[in-house]
Design a protein around this motif. Structure first.
Motif, PDB file in Angstrom:
ATOM      1  N   THR A   6       0.854  -1.186   0.000  1.00  0.00           N
ATOM      2  CA  THR A   6       0.000   0.000   0.000  1.00  0.00           C
ATOM      3  C   THR A   6       0.887   1.232   0.000  1.00  0.00           C
ATOM      4  O   THR A   6       1.951   1.251   0.606  1.00  0.00           O
ATOM      5  N   ARG A   7       0.405   2.211  -0.704  1.00  0.00           N
ATOM      6  CA  ARG A   7       1.108   3.485  -0.715  1.00  0.00           C
ATOM      7  C   ARG A   7       0.561   4.327   0.428  1.00  0.00           C
ATOM      8  O   ARG A   7      -0.627   4.270   0.741  1.00  0.00           O
ATOM      9  N   ARG A   9      -1.203   7.152   2.378  1.00  0.00           N
ATOM     10  CA  ARG A   9      -2.327   8.027   2.022  1.00  0.00           C
ATOM     11  C   ARG A   9      -1.981   9.450   2.454  1.00  0.00           C
ATOM     12  O   ARG A   9      -1.615   9.675   3.603  1.00  0.00           O
ATOM     13  N   VAL A  41       2.276  15.084  -3.318  1.00  0.00           N
ATOM     14  CA  VAL A  41       1.790  13.706  -3.409  1.00  0.00           C
ATOM     15  C   VAL A  41       2.961  12.740  -3.626  1.00  0.00           C
ATOM     16  O   VAL A  41       3.045  11.708  -2.951  1.00  0.00           O
ATOM     17  N   ARG A  44       2.514   8.948  -3.675  1.00  0.00           N
ATOM     18  CA  ARG A  44       1.642   8.421  -2.633  1.00  0.00           C
ATOM     19  C   ARG A  44       0.187   8.486  -3.108  1.00  0.00           C
ATOM     20  O   ARG A  44      -0.113   9.066  -4.139  1.00  0.00           O
ATOM     21  N   GLU A  45      -0.714   7.912  -2.363  1.00  0.00           N
ATOM     22  CA  GLU A  45      -2.130   7.921  -2.728  1.00  0.00           C
ATOM     23  C   GLU A  45      -2.785   9.200  -2.205  1.00  0.00           C
ATOM     24  O   GLU A  45      -2.879   9.405  -0.989  1.00  0.00           O
ATOM     25  N   ILE A  47      -5.599  11.370  -1.040  1.00  0.00           N
ATOM     26  CA  ILE A  47      -6.943  11.217  -0.489  1.00  0.00           C
ATOM     27  C   ILE A  47      -7.712  12.519  -0.653  1.00  0.00           C
ATOM     28  O   ILE A  47      -8.858  12.519  -1.088  1.00  0.00           O
TER      29      ILE A  47
END
Length: 185
Positions: A6-7, A9, A41, A44-45, A47
């Motif tokens: 997972t990246r 958030r 960012v 990364r993810e 949000i």
């Protein structure tokens, strides 16, 4: 065996006026908010990305800028300036401050973020930076070193001097009033 990758958030919170005035006052330039978002960012993810703006009521000149911020992926939160007081010389003194709104949004989104990126040099944010860190969040600040409170720099997990980001400032406009290439935002 399966691996779940997972990246982190990330949430980006930009005090637009703070960065705008710093760029104008220090370098006679404007901020490229597209580059700021991309660098904030950084793989990364994303949000949420929120840009906080202040404008005069009924002033249509800010609309293209706000539209551009929206098109770049920012949720734009707007506030009208309000009359604070009248100076002894008769000048109207207006105020518009998003500090509490920015902090409230950080708290609202905190449980959904691993990293918080703040675009502001305002030392008033130091307490929320520390609260977020106590909750296990990484906090990064992007701003102009000359206009950033030392206590905010010290509190952040990472501080980035905005002019160090390639493309973070729009090309300077010629002094004679002719426009150079590039849109603001």
């Amino acid at each position: 065996m399966q691996y779940v990758v997972t990246r982190p958030r990330v949430g980006v919170f930009i005090d637009t006026q703070n960065l705008y005035h710093s760029a104008r006052d220090l370098l006679e330039r404007t901020v490229n908010f597209e580059t700021v978002l991309r660098e904030a960012v950084a793989g990364r993810e994303l949000i949420h990305a929120i840009s906080y703006t202040v404008e005069r009521e009924g002033e249509a000149t800010a609309r293209p800028f706000i539209y551009k911020l929206s098109a770049l992926g920012y949720k734009v939160r707007r506030m009208n300036l309000t009359l604070h007081h009248v100076a002894p010389d008769g000048r109207a003194i207006y105020e518009g401050n998003w500090d509490m709104g920015i902090v409230a949004d950080m708290v609202r989104l905190m449980d959904h973020l691993d990293v918080v990126v703040l675009g502001s040099g305002d030392g008033d944010f130091t307490d929320i930076v520390e609260v977020l860190q106590e909750r296990g969040k990484r906090v990064e600040v992007i701003a102009f070193r000359e206009h950033t409170a030392q206590r905010l720099i010290d509190a952040a997990d990472r501080f980035t001097h905005l002019p160090d980001l390639e493309g973070a400032l729009m090309p300077a406009r010629p002094k004679n009033g002719a426009r150079s290439g590039g849109e603001e935002a």
